[in-house]
Design a protein around this motif. Structure first.
Motif, PDB file in Angstrom:
ATOM      1  N   ASN A  43     -24.326  -2.767  32.826  1.00 48.86           N
ATOM      2  CA  ASN A  43     -24.336  -2.430  31.405  1.00 48.86           C
ATOM      3  C   ASN A  43     -23.132  -1.571  31.032  1.00 48.86           C
ATOM      4  O   ASN A  43     -22.618  -1.654  29.916  1.00 48.86           O
ATOM      5  CB  ASN A  43     -25.617  -1.690  31.036  1.00 48.86           C
ATOM      6  CG  ASN A  43     -26.776  -2.634  30.785  1.00 48.86           C
ATOM      7  OD1 ASN A  43     -26.585  -3.812  30.509  1.00 48.86           O
ATOM      8  ND2 ASN A  43     -27.992  -2.117  30.886  1.00 48.86           N
ATOM      9  N   GLU A  88     -27.751  -3.233  39.034  1.00 47.17           N
ATOM     10  CA  GLU A  88     -27.702  -1.780  39.202  1.00 47.17           C
ATOM     11  C   GLU A  88     -27.703  -1.437  40.685  1.00 47.17           C
ATOM     12  O   GLU A  88     -28.321  -2.138  41.488  1.00 47.17           O
ATOM     13  CB  GLU A  88     -28.909  -1.097  38.555  1.00 47.17           C
ATOM     14  CG  GLU A  88     -28.952  -1.169  37.052  1.00 47.17           C
ATOM     15  CD  GLU A  88     -30.154  -0.468  36.456  1.00 47.17           C
ATOM     16  OE1 GLU A  88     -30.226  -0.384  35.217  1.00 47.17           O
ATOM     17  OE2 GLU A  88     -31.029   0.009  37.230  1.00 47.17           O
ATOM     18  N   SER A  93     -33.184   3.505  33.724  1.00 44.41           N
ATOM     19  CA  SER A  93     -32.862   2.259  34.393  1.00 44.41           C
ATOM     20  C   SER A  93     -33.340   1.122  33.516  1.00 44.41           C
ATOM     21  O   SER A  93     -34.415   1.194  32.921  1.00 44.41           O
ATOM     22  CB  SER A  93     -33.531   2.163  35.761  1.00 44.41           C
ATOM     23  OG  SER A  93     -33.424   0.853  36.290  1.00 44.41           O
ATOM     24  N   SER A  94     -32.551   0.075  33.442  1.00 44.36           N
ATOM     25  CA  SER A  94     -32.955  -1.091  32.664  1.00 44.36           C
ATOM     26  C   SER A  94     -33.865  -2.022  33.451  1.00 44.36           C
ATOM     27  O   SER A  94     -34.401  -2.975  32.894  1.00 44.36           O
ATOM     28  CB  SER A  94     -31.708  -1.863  32.217  1.00 44.36           C
ATOM     29  OG  SER A  94     -30.891  -1.054  31.397  1.00 44.36           O
ATOM     30  N   LEU A 141     -27.959  -8.790  35.001  1.00 45.98           N
ATOM     31  CA  LEU A 141     -27.884  -7.326  35.074  1.00 45.98           C
ATOM     32  C   LEU A 141     -27.937  -6.886  36.528  1.00 45.98           C
ATOM     33  O   LEU A 141     -28.696  -7.447  37.328  1.00 45.98           O
ATOM     34  CB  LEU A 141     -29.047  -6.701  34.294  1.00 45.98           C
ATOM     35  CG  LEU A 141     -29.084  -5.180  34.147  1.00 45.98           C
ATOM     36  CD1 LEU A 141     -27.808  -4.658  33.497  1.00 45.98           C
ATOM     37  CD2 LEU A 141     -30.303  -4.767  33.328  1.00 45.98           C
ATOM     38  N   SER A 162     -23.885   0.343  37.147  1.00 42.67           N
ATOM     39  CA  SER A 162     -24.684  -0.466  36.229  1.00 42.67           C
ATOM     40  C   SER A 162     -23.757  -1.436  35.519  1.00 42.67           C
ATOM     41  O   SER A 162     -22.727  -1.031  34.968  1.00 42.67           O
ATOM     42  CB  SER A 162     -25.405   0.402  35.206  1.00 42.67           C
ATOM     43  OG  SER A 162     -26.009  -0.407  34.202  1.00 42.67           O
TER      44      SER A 162
END
Length: 209
Positions: free
Chosen positions: A41, A174, A11-12, A172, A39
């Protein structure tokens, strides 16, 4: 990193300590298996792709980072579904991870836990937690998912503004499904990390009873 069926998945947005604390706020049967549904990303900041990924899925954790580096989100106890009003169960909560880790649970003042709508002319279109139309505790706009809002104080959770400001830009996003473990899997072993003294201290600091 987060715990996912016996292994750590990338996970970022979540450190292992943050994962422990959020796990501690979940019912024990929801701590064993986390699966990433979305995500930005990978999929970009797209409301259409977000809806495709999370529709009728739940429980879930929604995680956001804004342009100032603040990380925050919400736990949706019920599956996400398009509806004209608020829905969800009292187990929902919102939280901040950075710069401070705090969890804000159900205040008992109303039942406006979750919101998910798109394509209407007279109602707010987007995804959110708590508060009321146009004044949600956490909200992302369906027309421009990079545009968000977090109003404080949100009566549903007694939460302050979760982001760097009440209007923020998303960098970002998620979403993780908090799924039940397969039949026969040893849930006690997987959640044992929550029993150590260091983790209990983190939970107390985060406001988790």
């Amino acid at each position: 990193a987060e715990y996912m069926g016996g292994a750590f998945a990338v996970s970022s947005l979540l450190s292992r300590e943050a994962m422990w604390i959020l796990s501690g706020a979940l019912p024990p049967r929801m701590r064993a298996r986390w699966v990433r549904l979305f995500s930005s990303n990978d999929s970009g900041l797209s409301f259409v792709k977000l809806e495709q990924a999370i529709a009728q899925r739940g429980p879930t954790l929604l995680l956001i980072q804004d342009t100032e580096g603040h990380i925050f989100g919400g736990f949706a106890r019920s599956p996400w579904k398009r509806t004209a009003g608020f829905f969800g169960e009292k187990g929902c909560f919102v939280f901040t991870i950075a710069p401070e880790l705090r969890i804000y649970g159900n205040s008992g003042k109303n039942t406006n836990f979750m919101y998910f709508n798109d394509g209407t002319k007279t109602l707010v279109n987007g995804i959110g937690f708590g508060g009321q139309q146009k004044f949600m505790g956490l909200y992302l706009d369906a027309k421009n998912i990079q545009k968000g809002a977090s109003r404080g104080i949100c009566p549903t959770f007694d939460s302050p503004c979760l982001a760097s400001s009440e209007s923020f830009q998303v960098t970002l996003l998620e979403v993780w499904s908090v799924e039940l473990p397969p039949p026969g899997e040893n849930l006690a072993r997987k959640s044992s990390v929550l029993a150590d003294s260091k983790t209990r201290s983190f939970l107390e600091l985060a406001g988790v009873n």
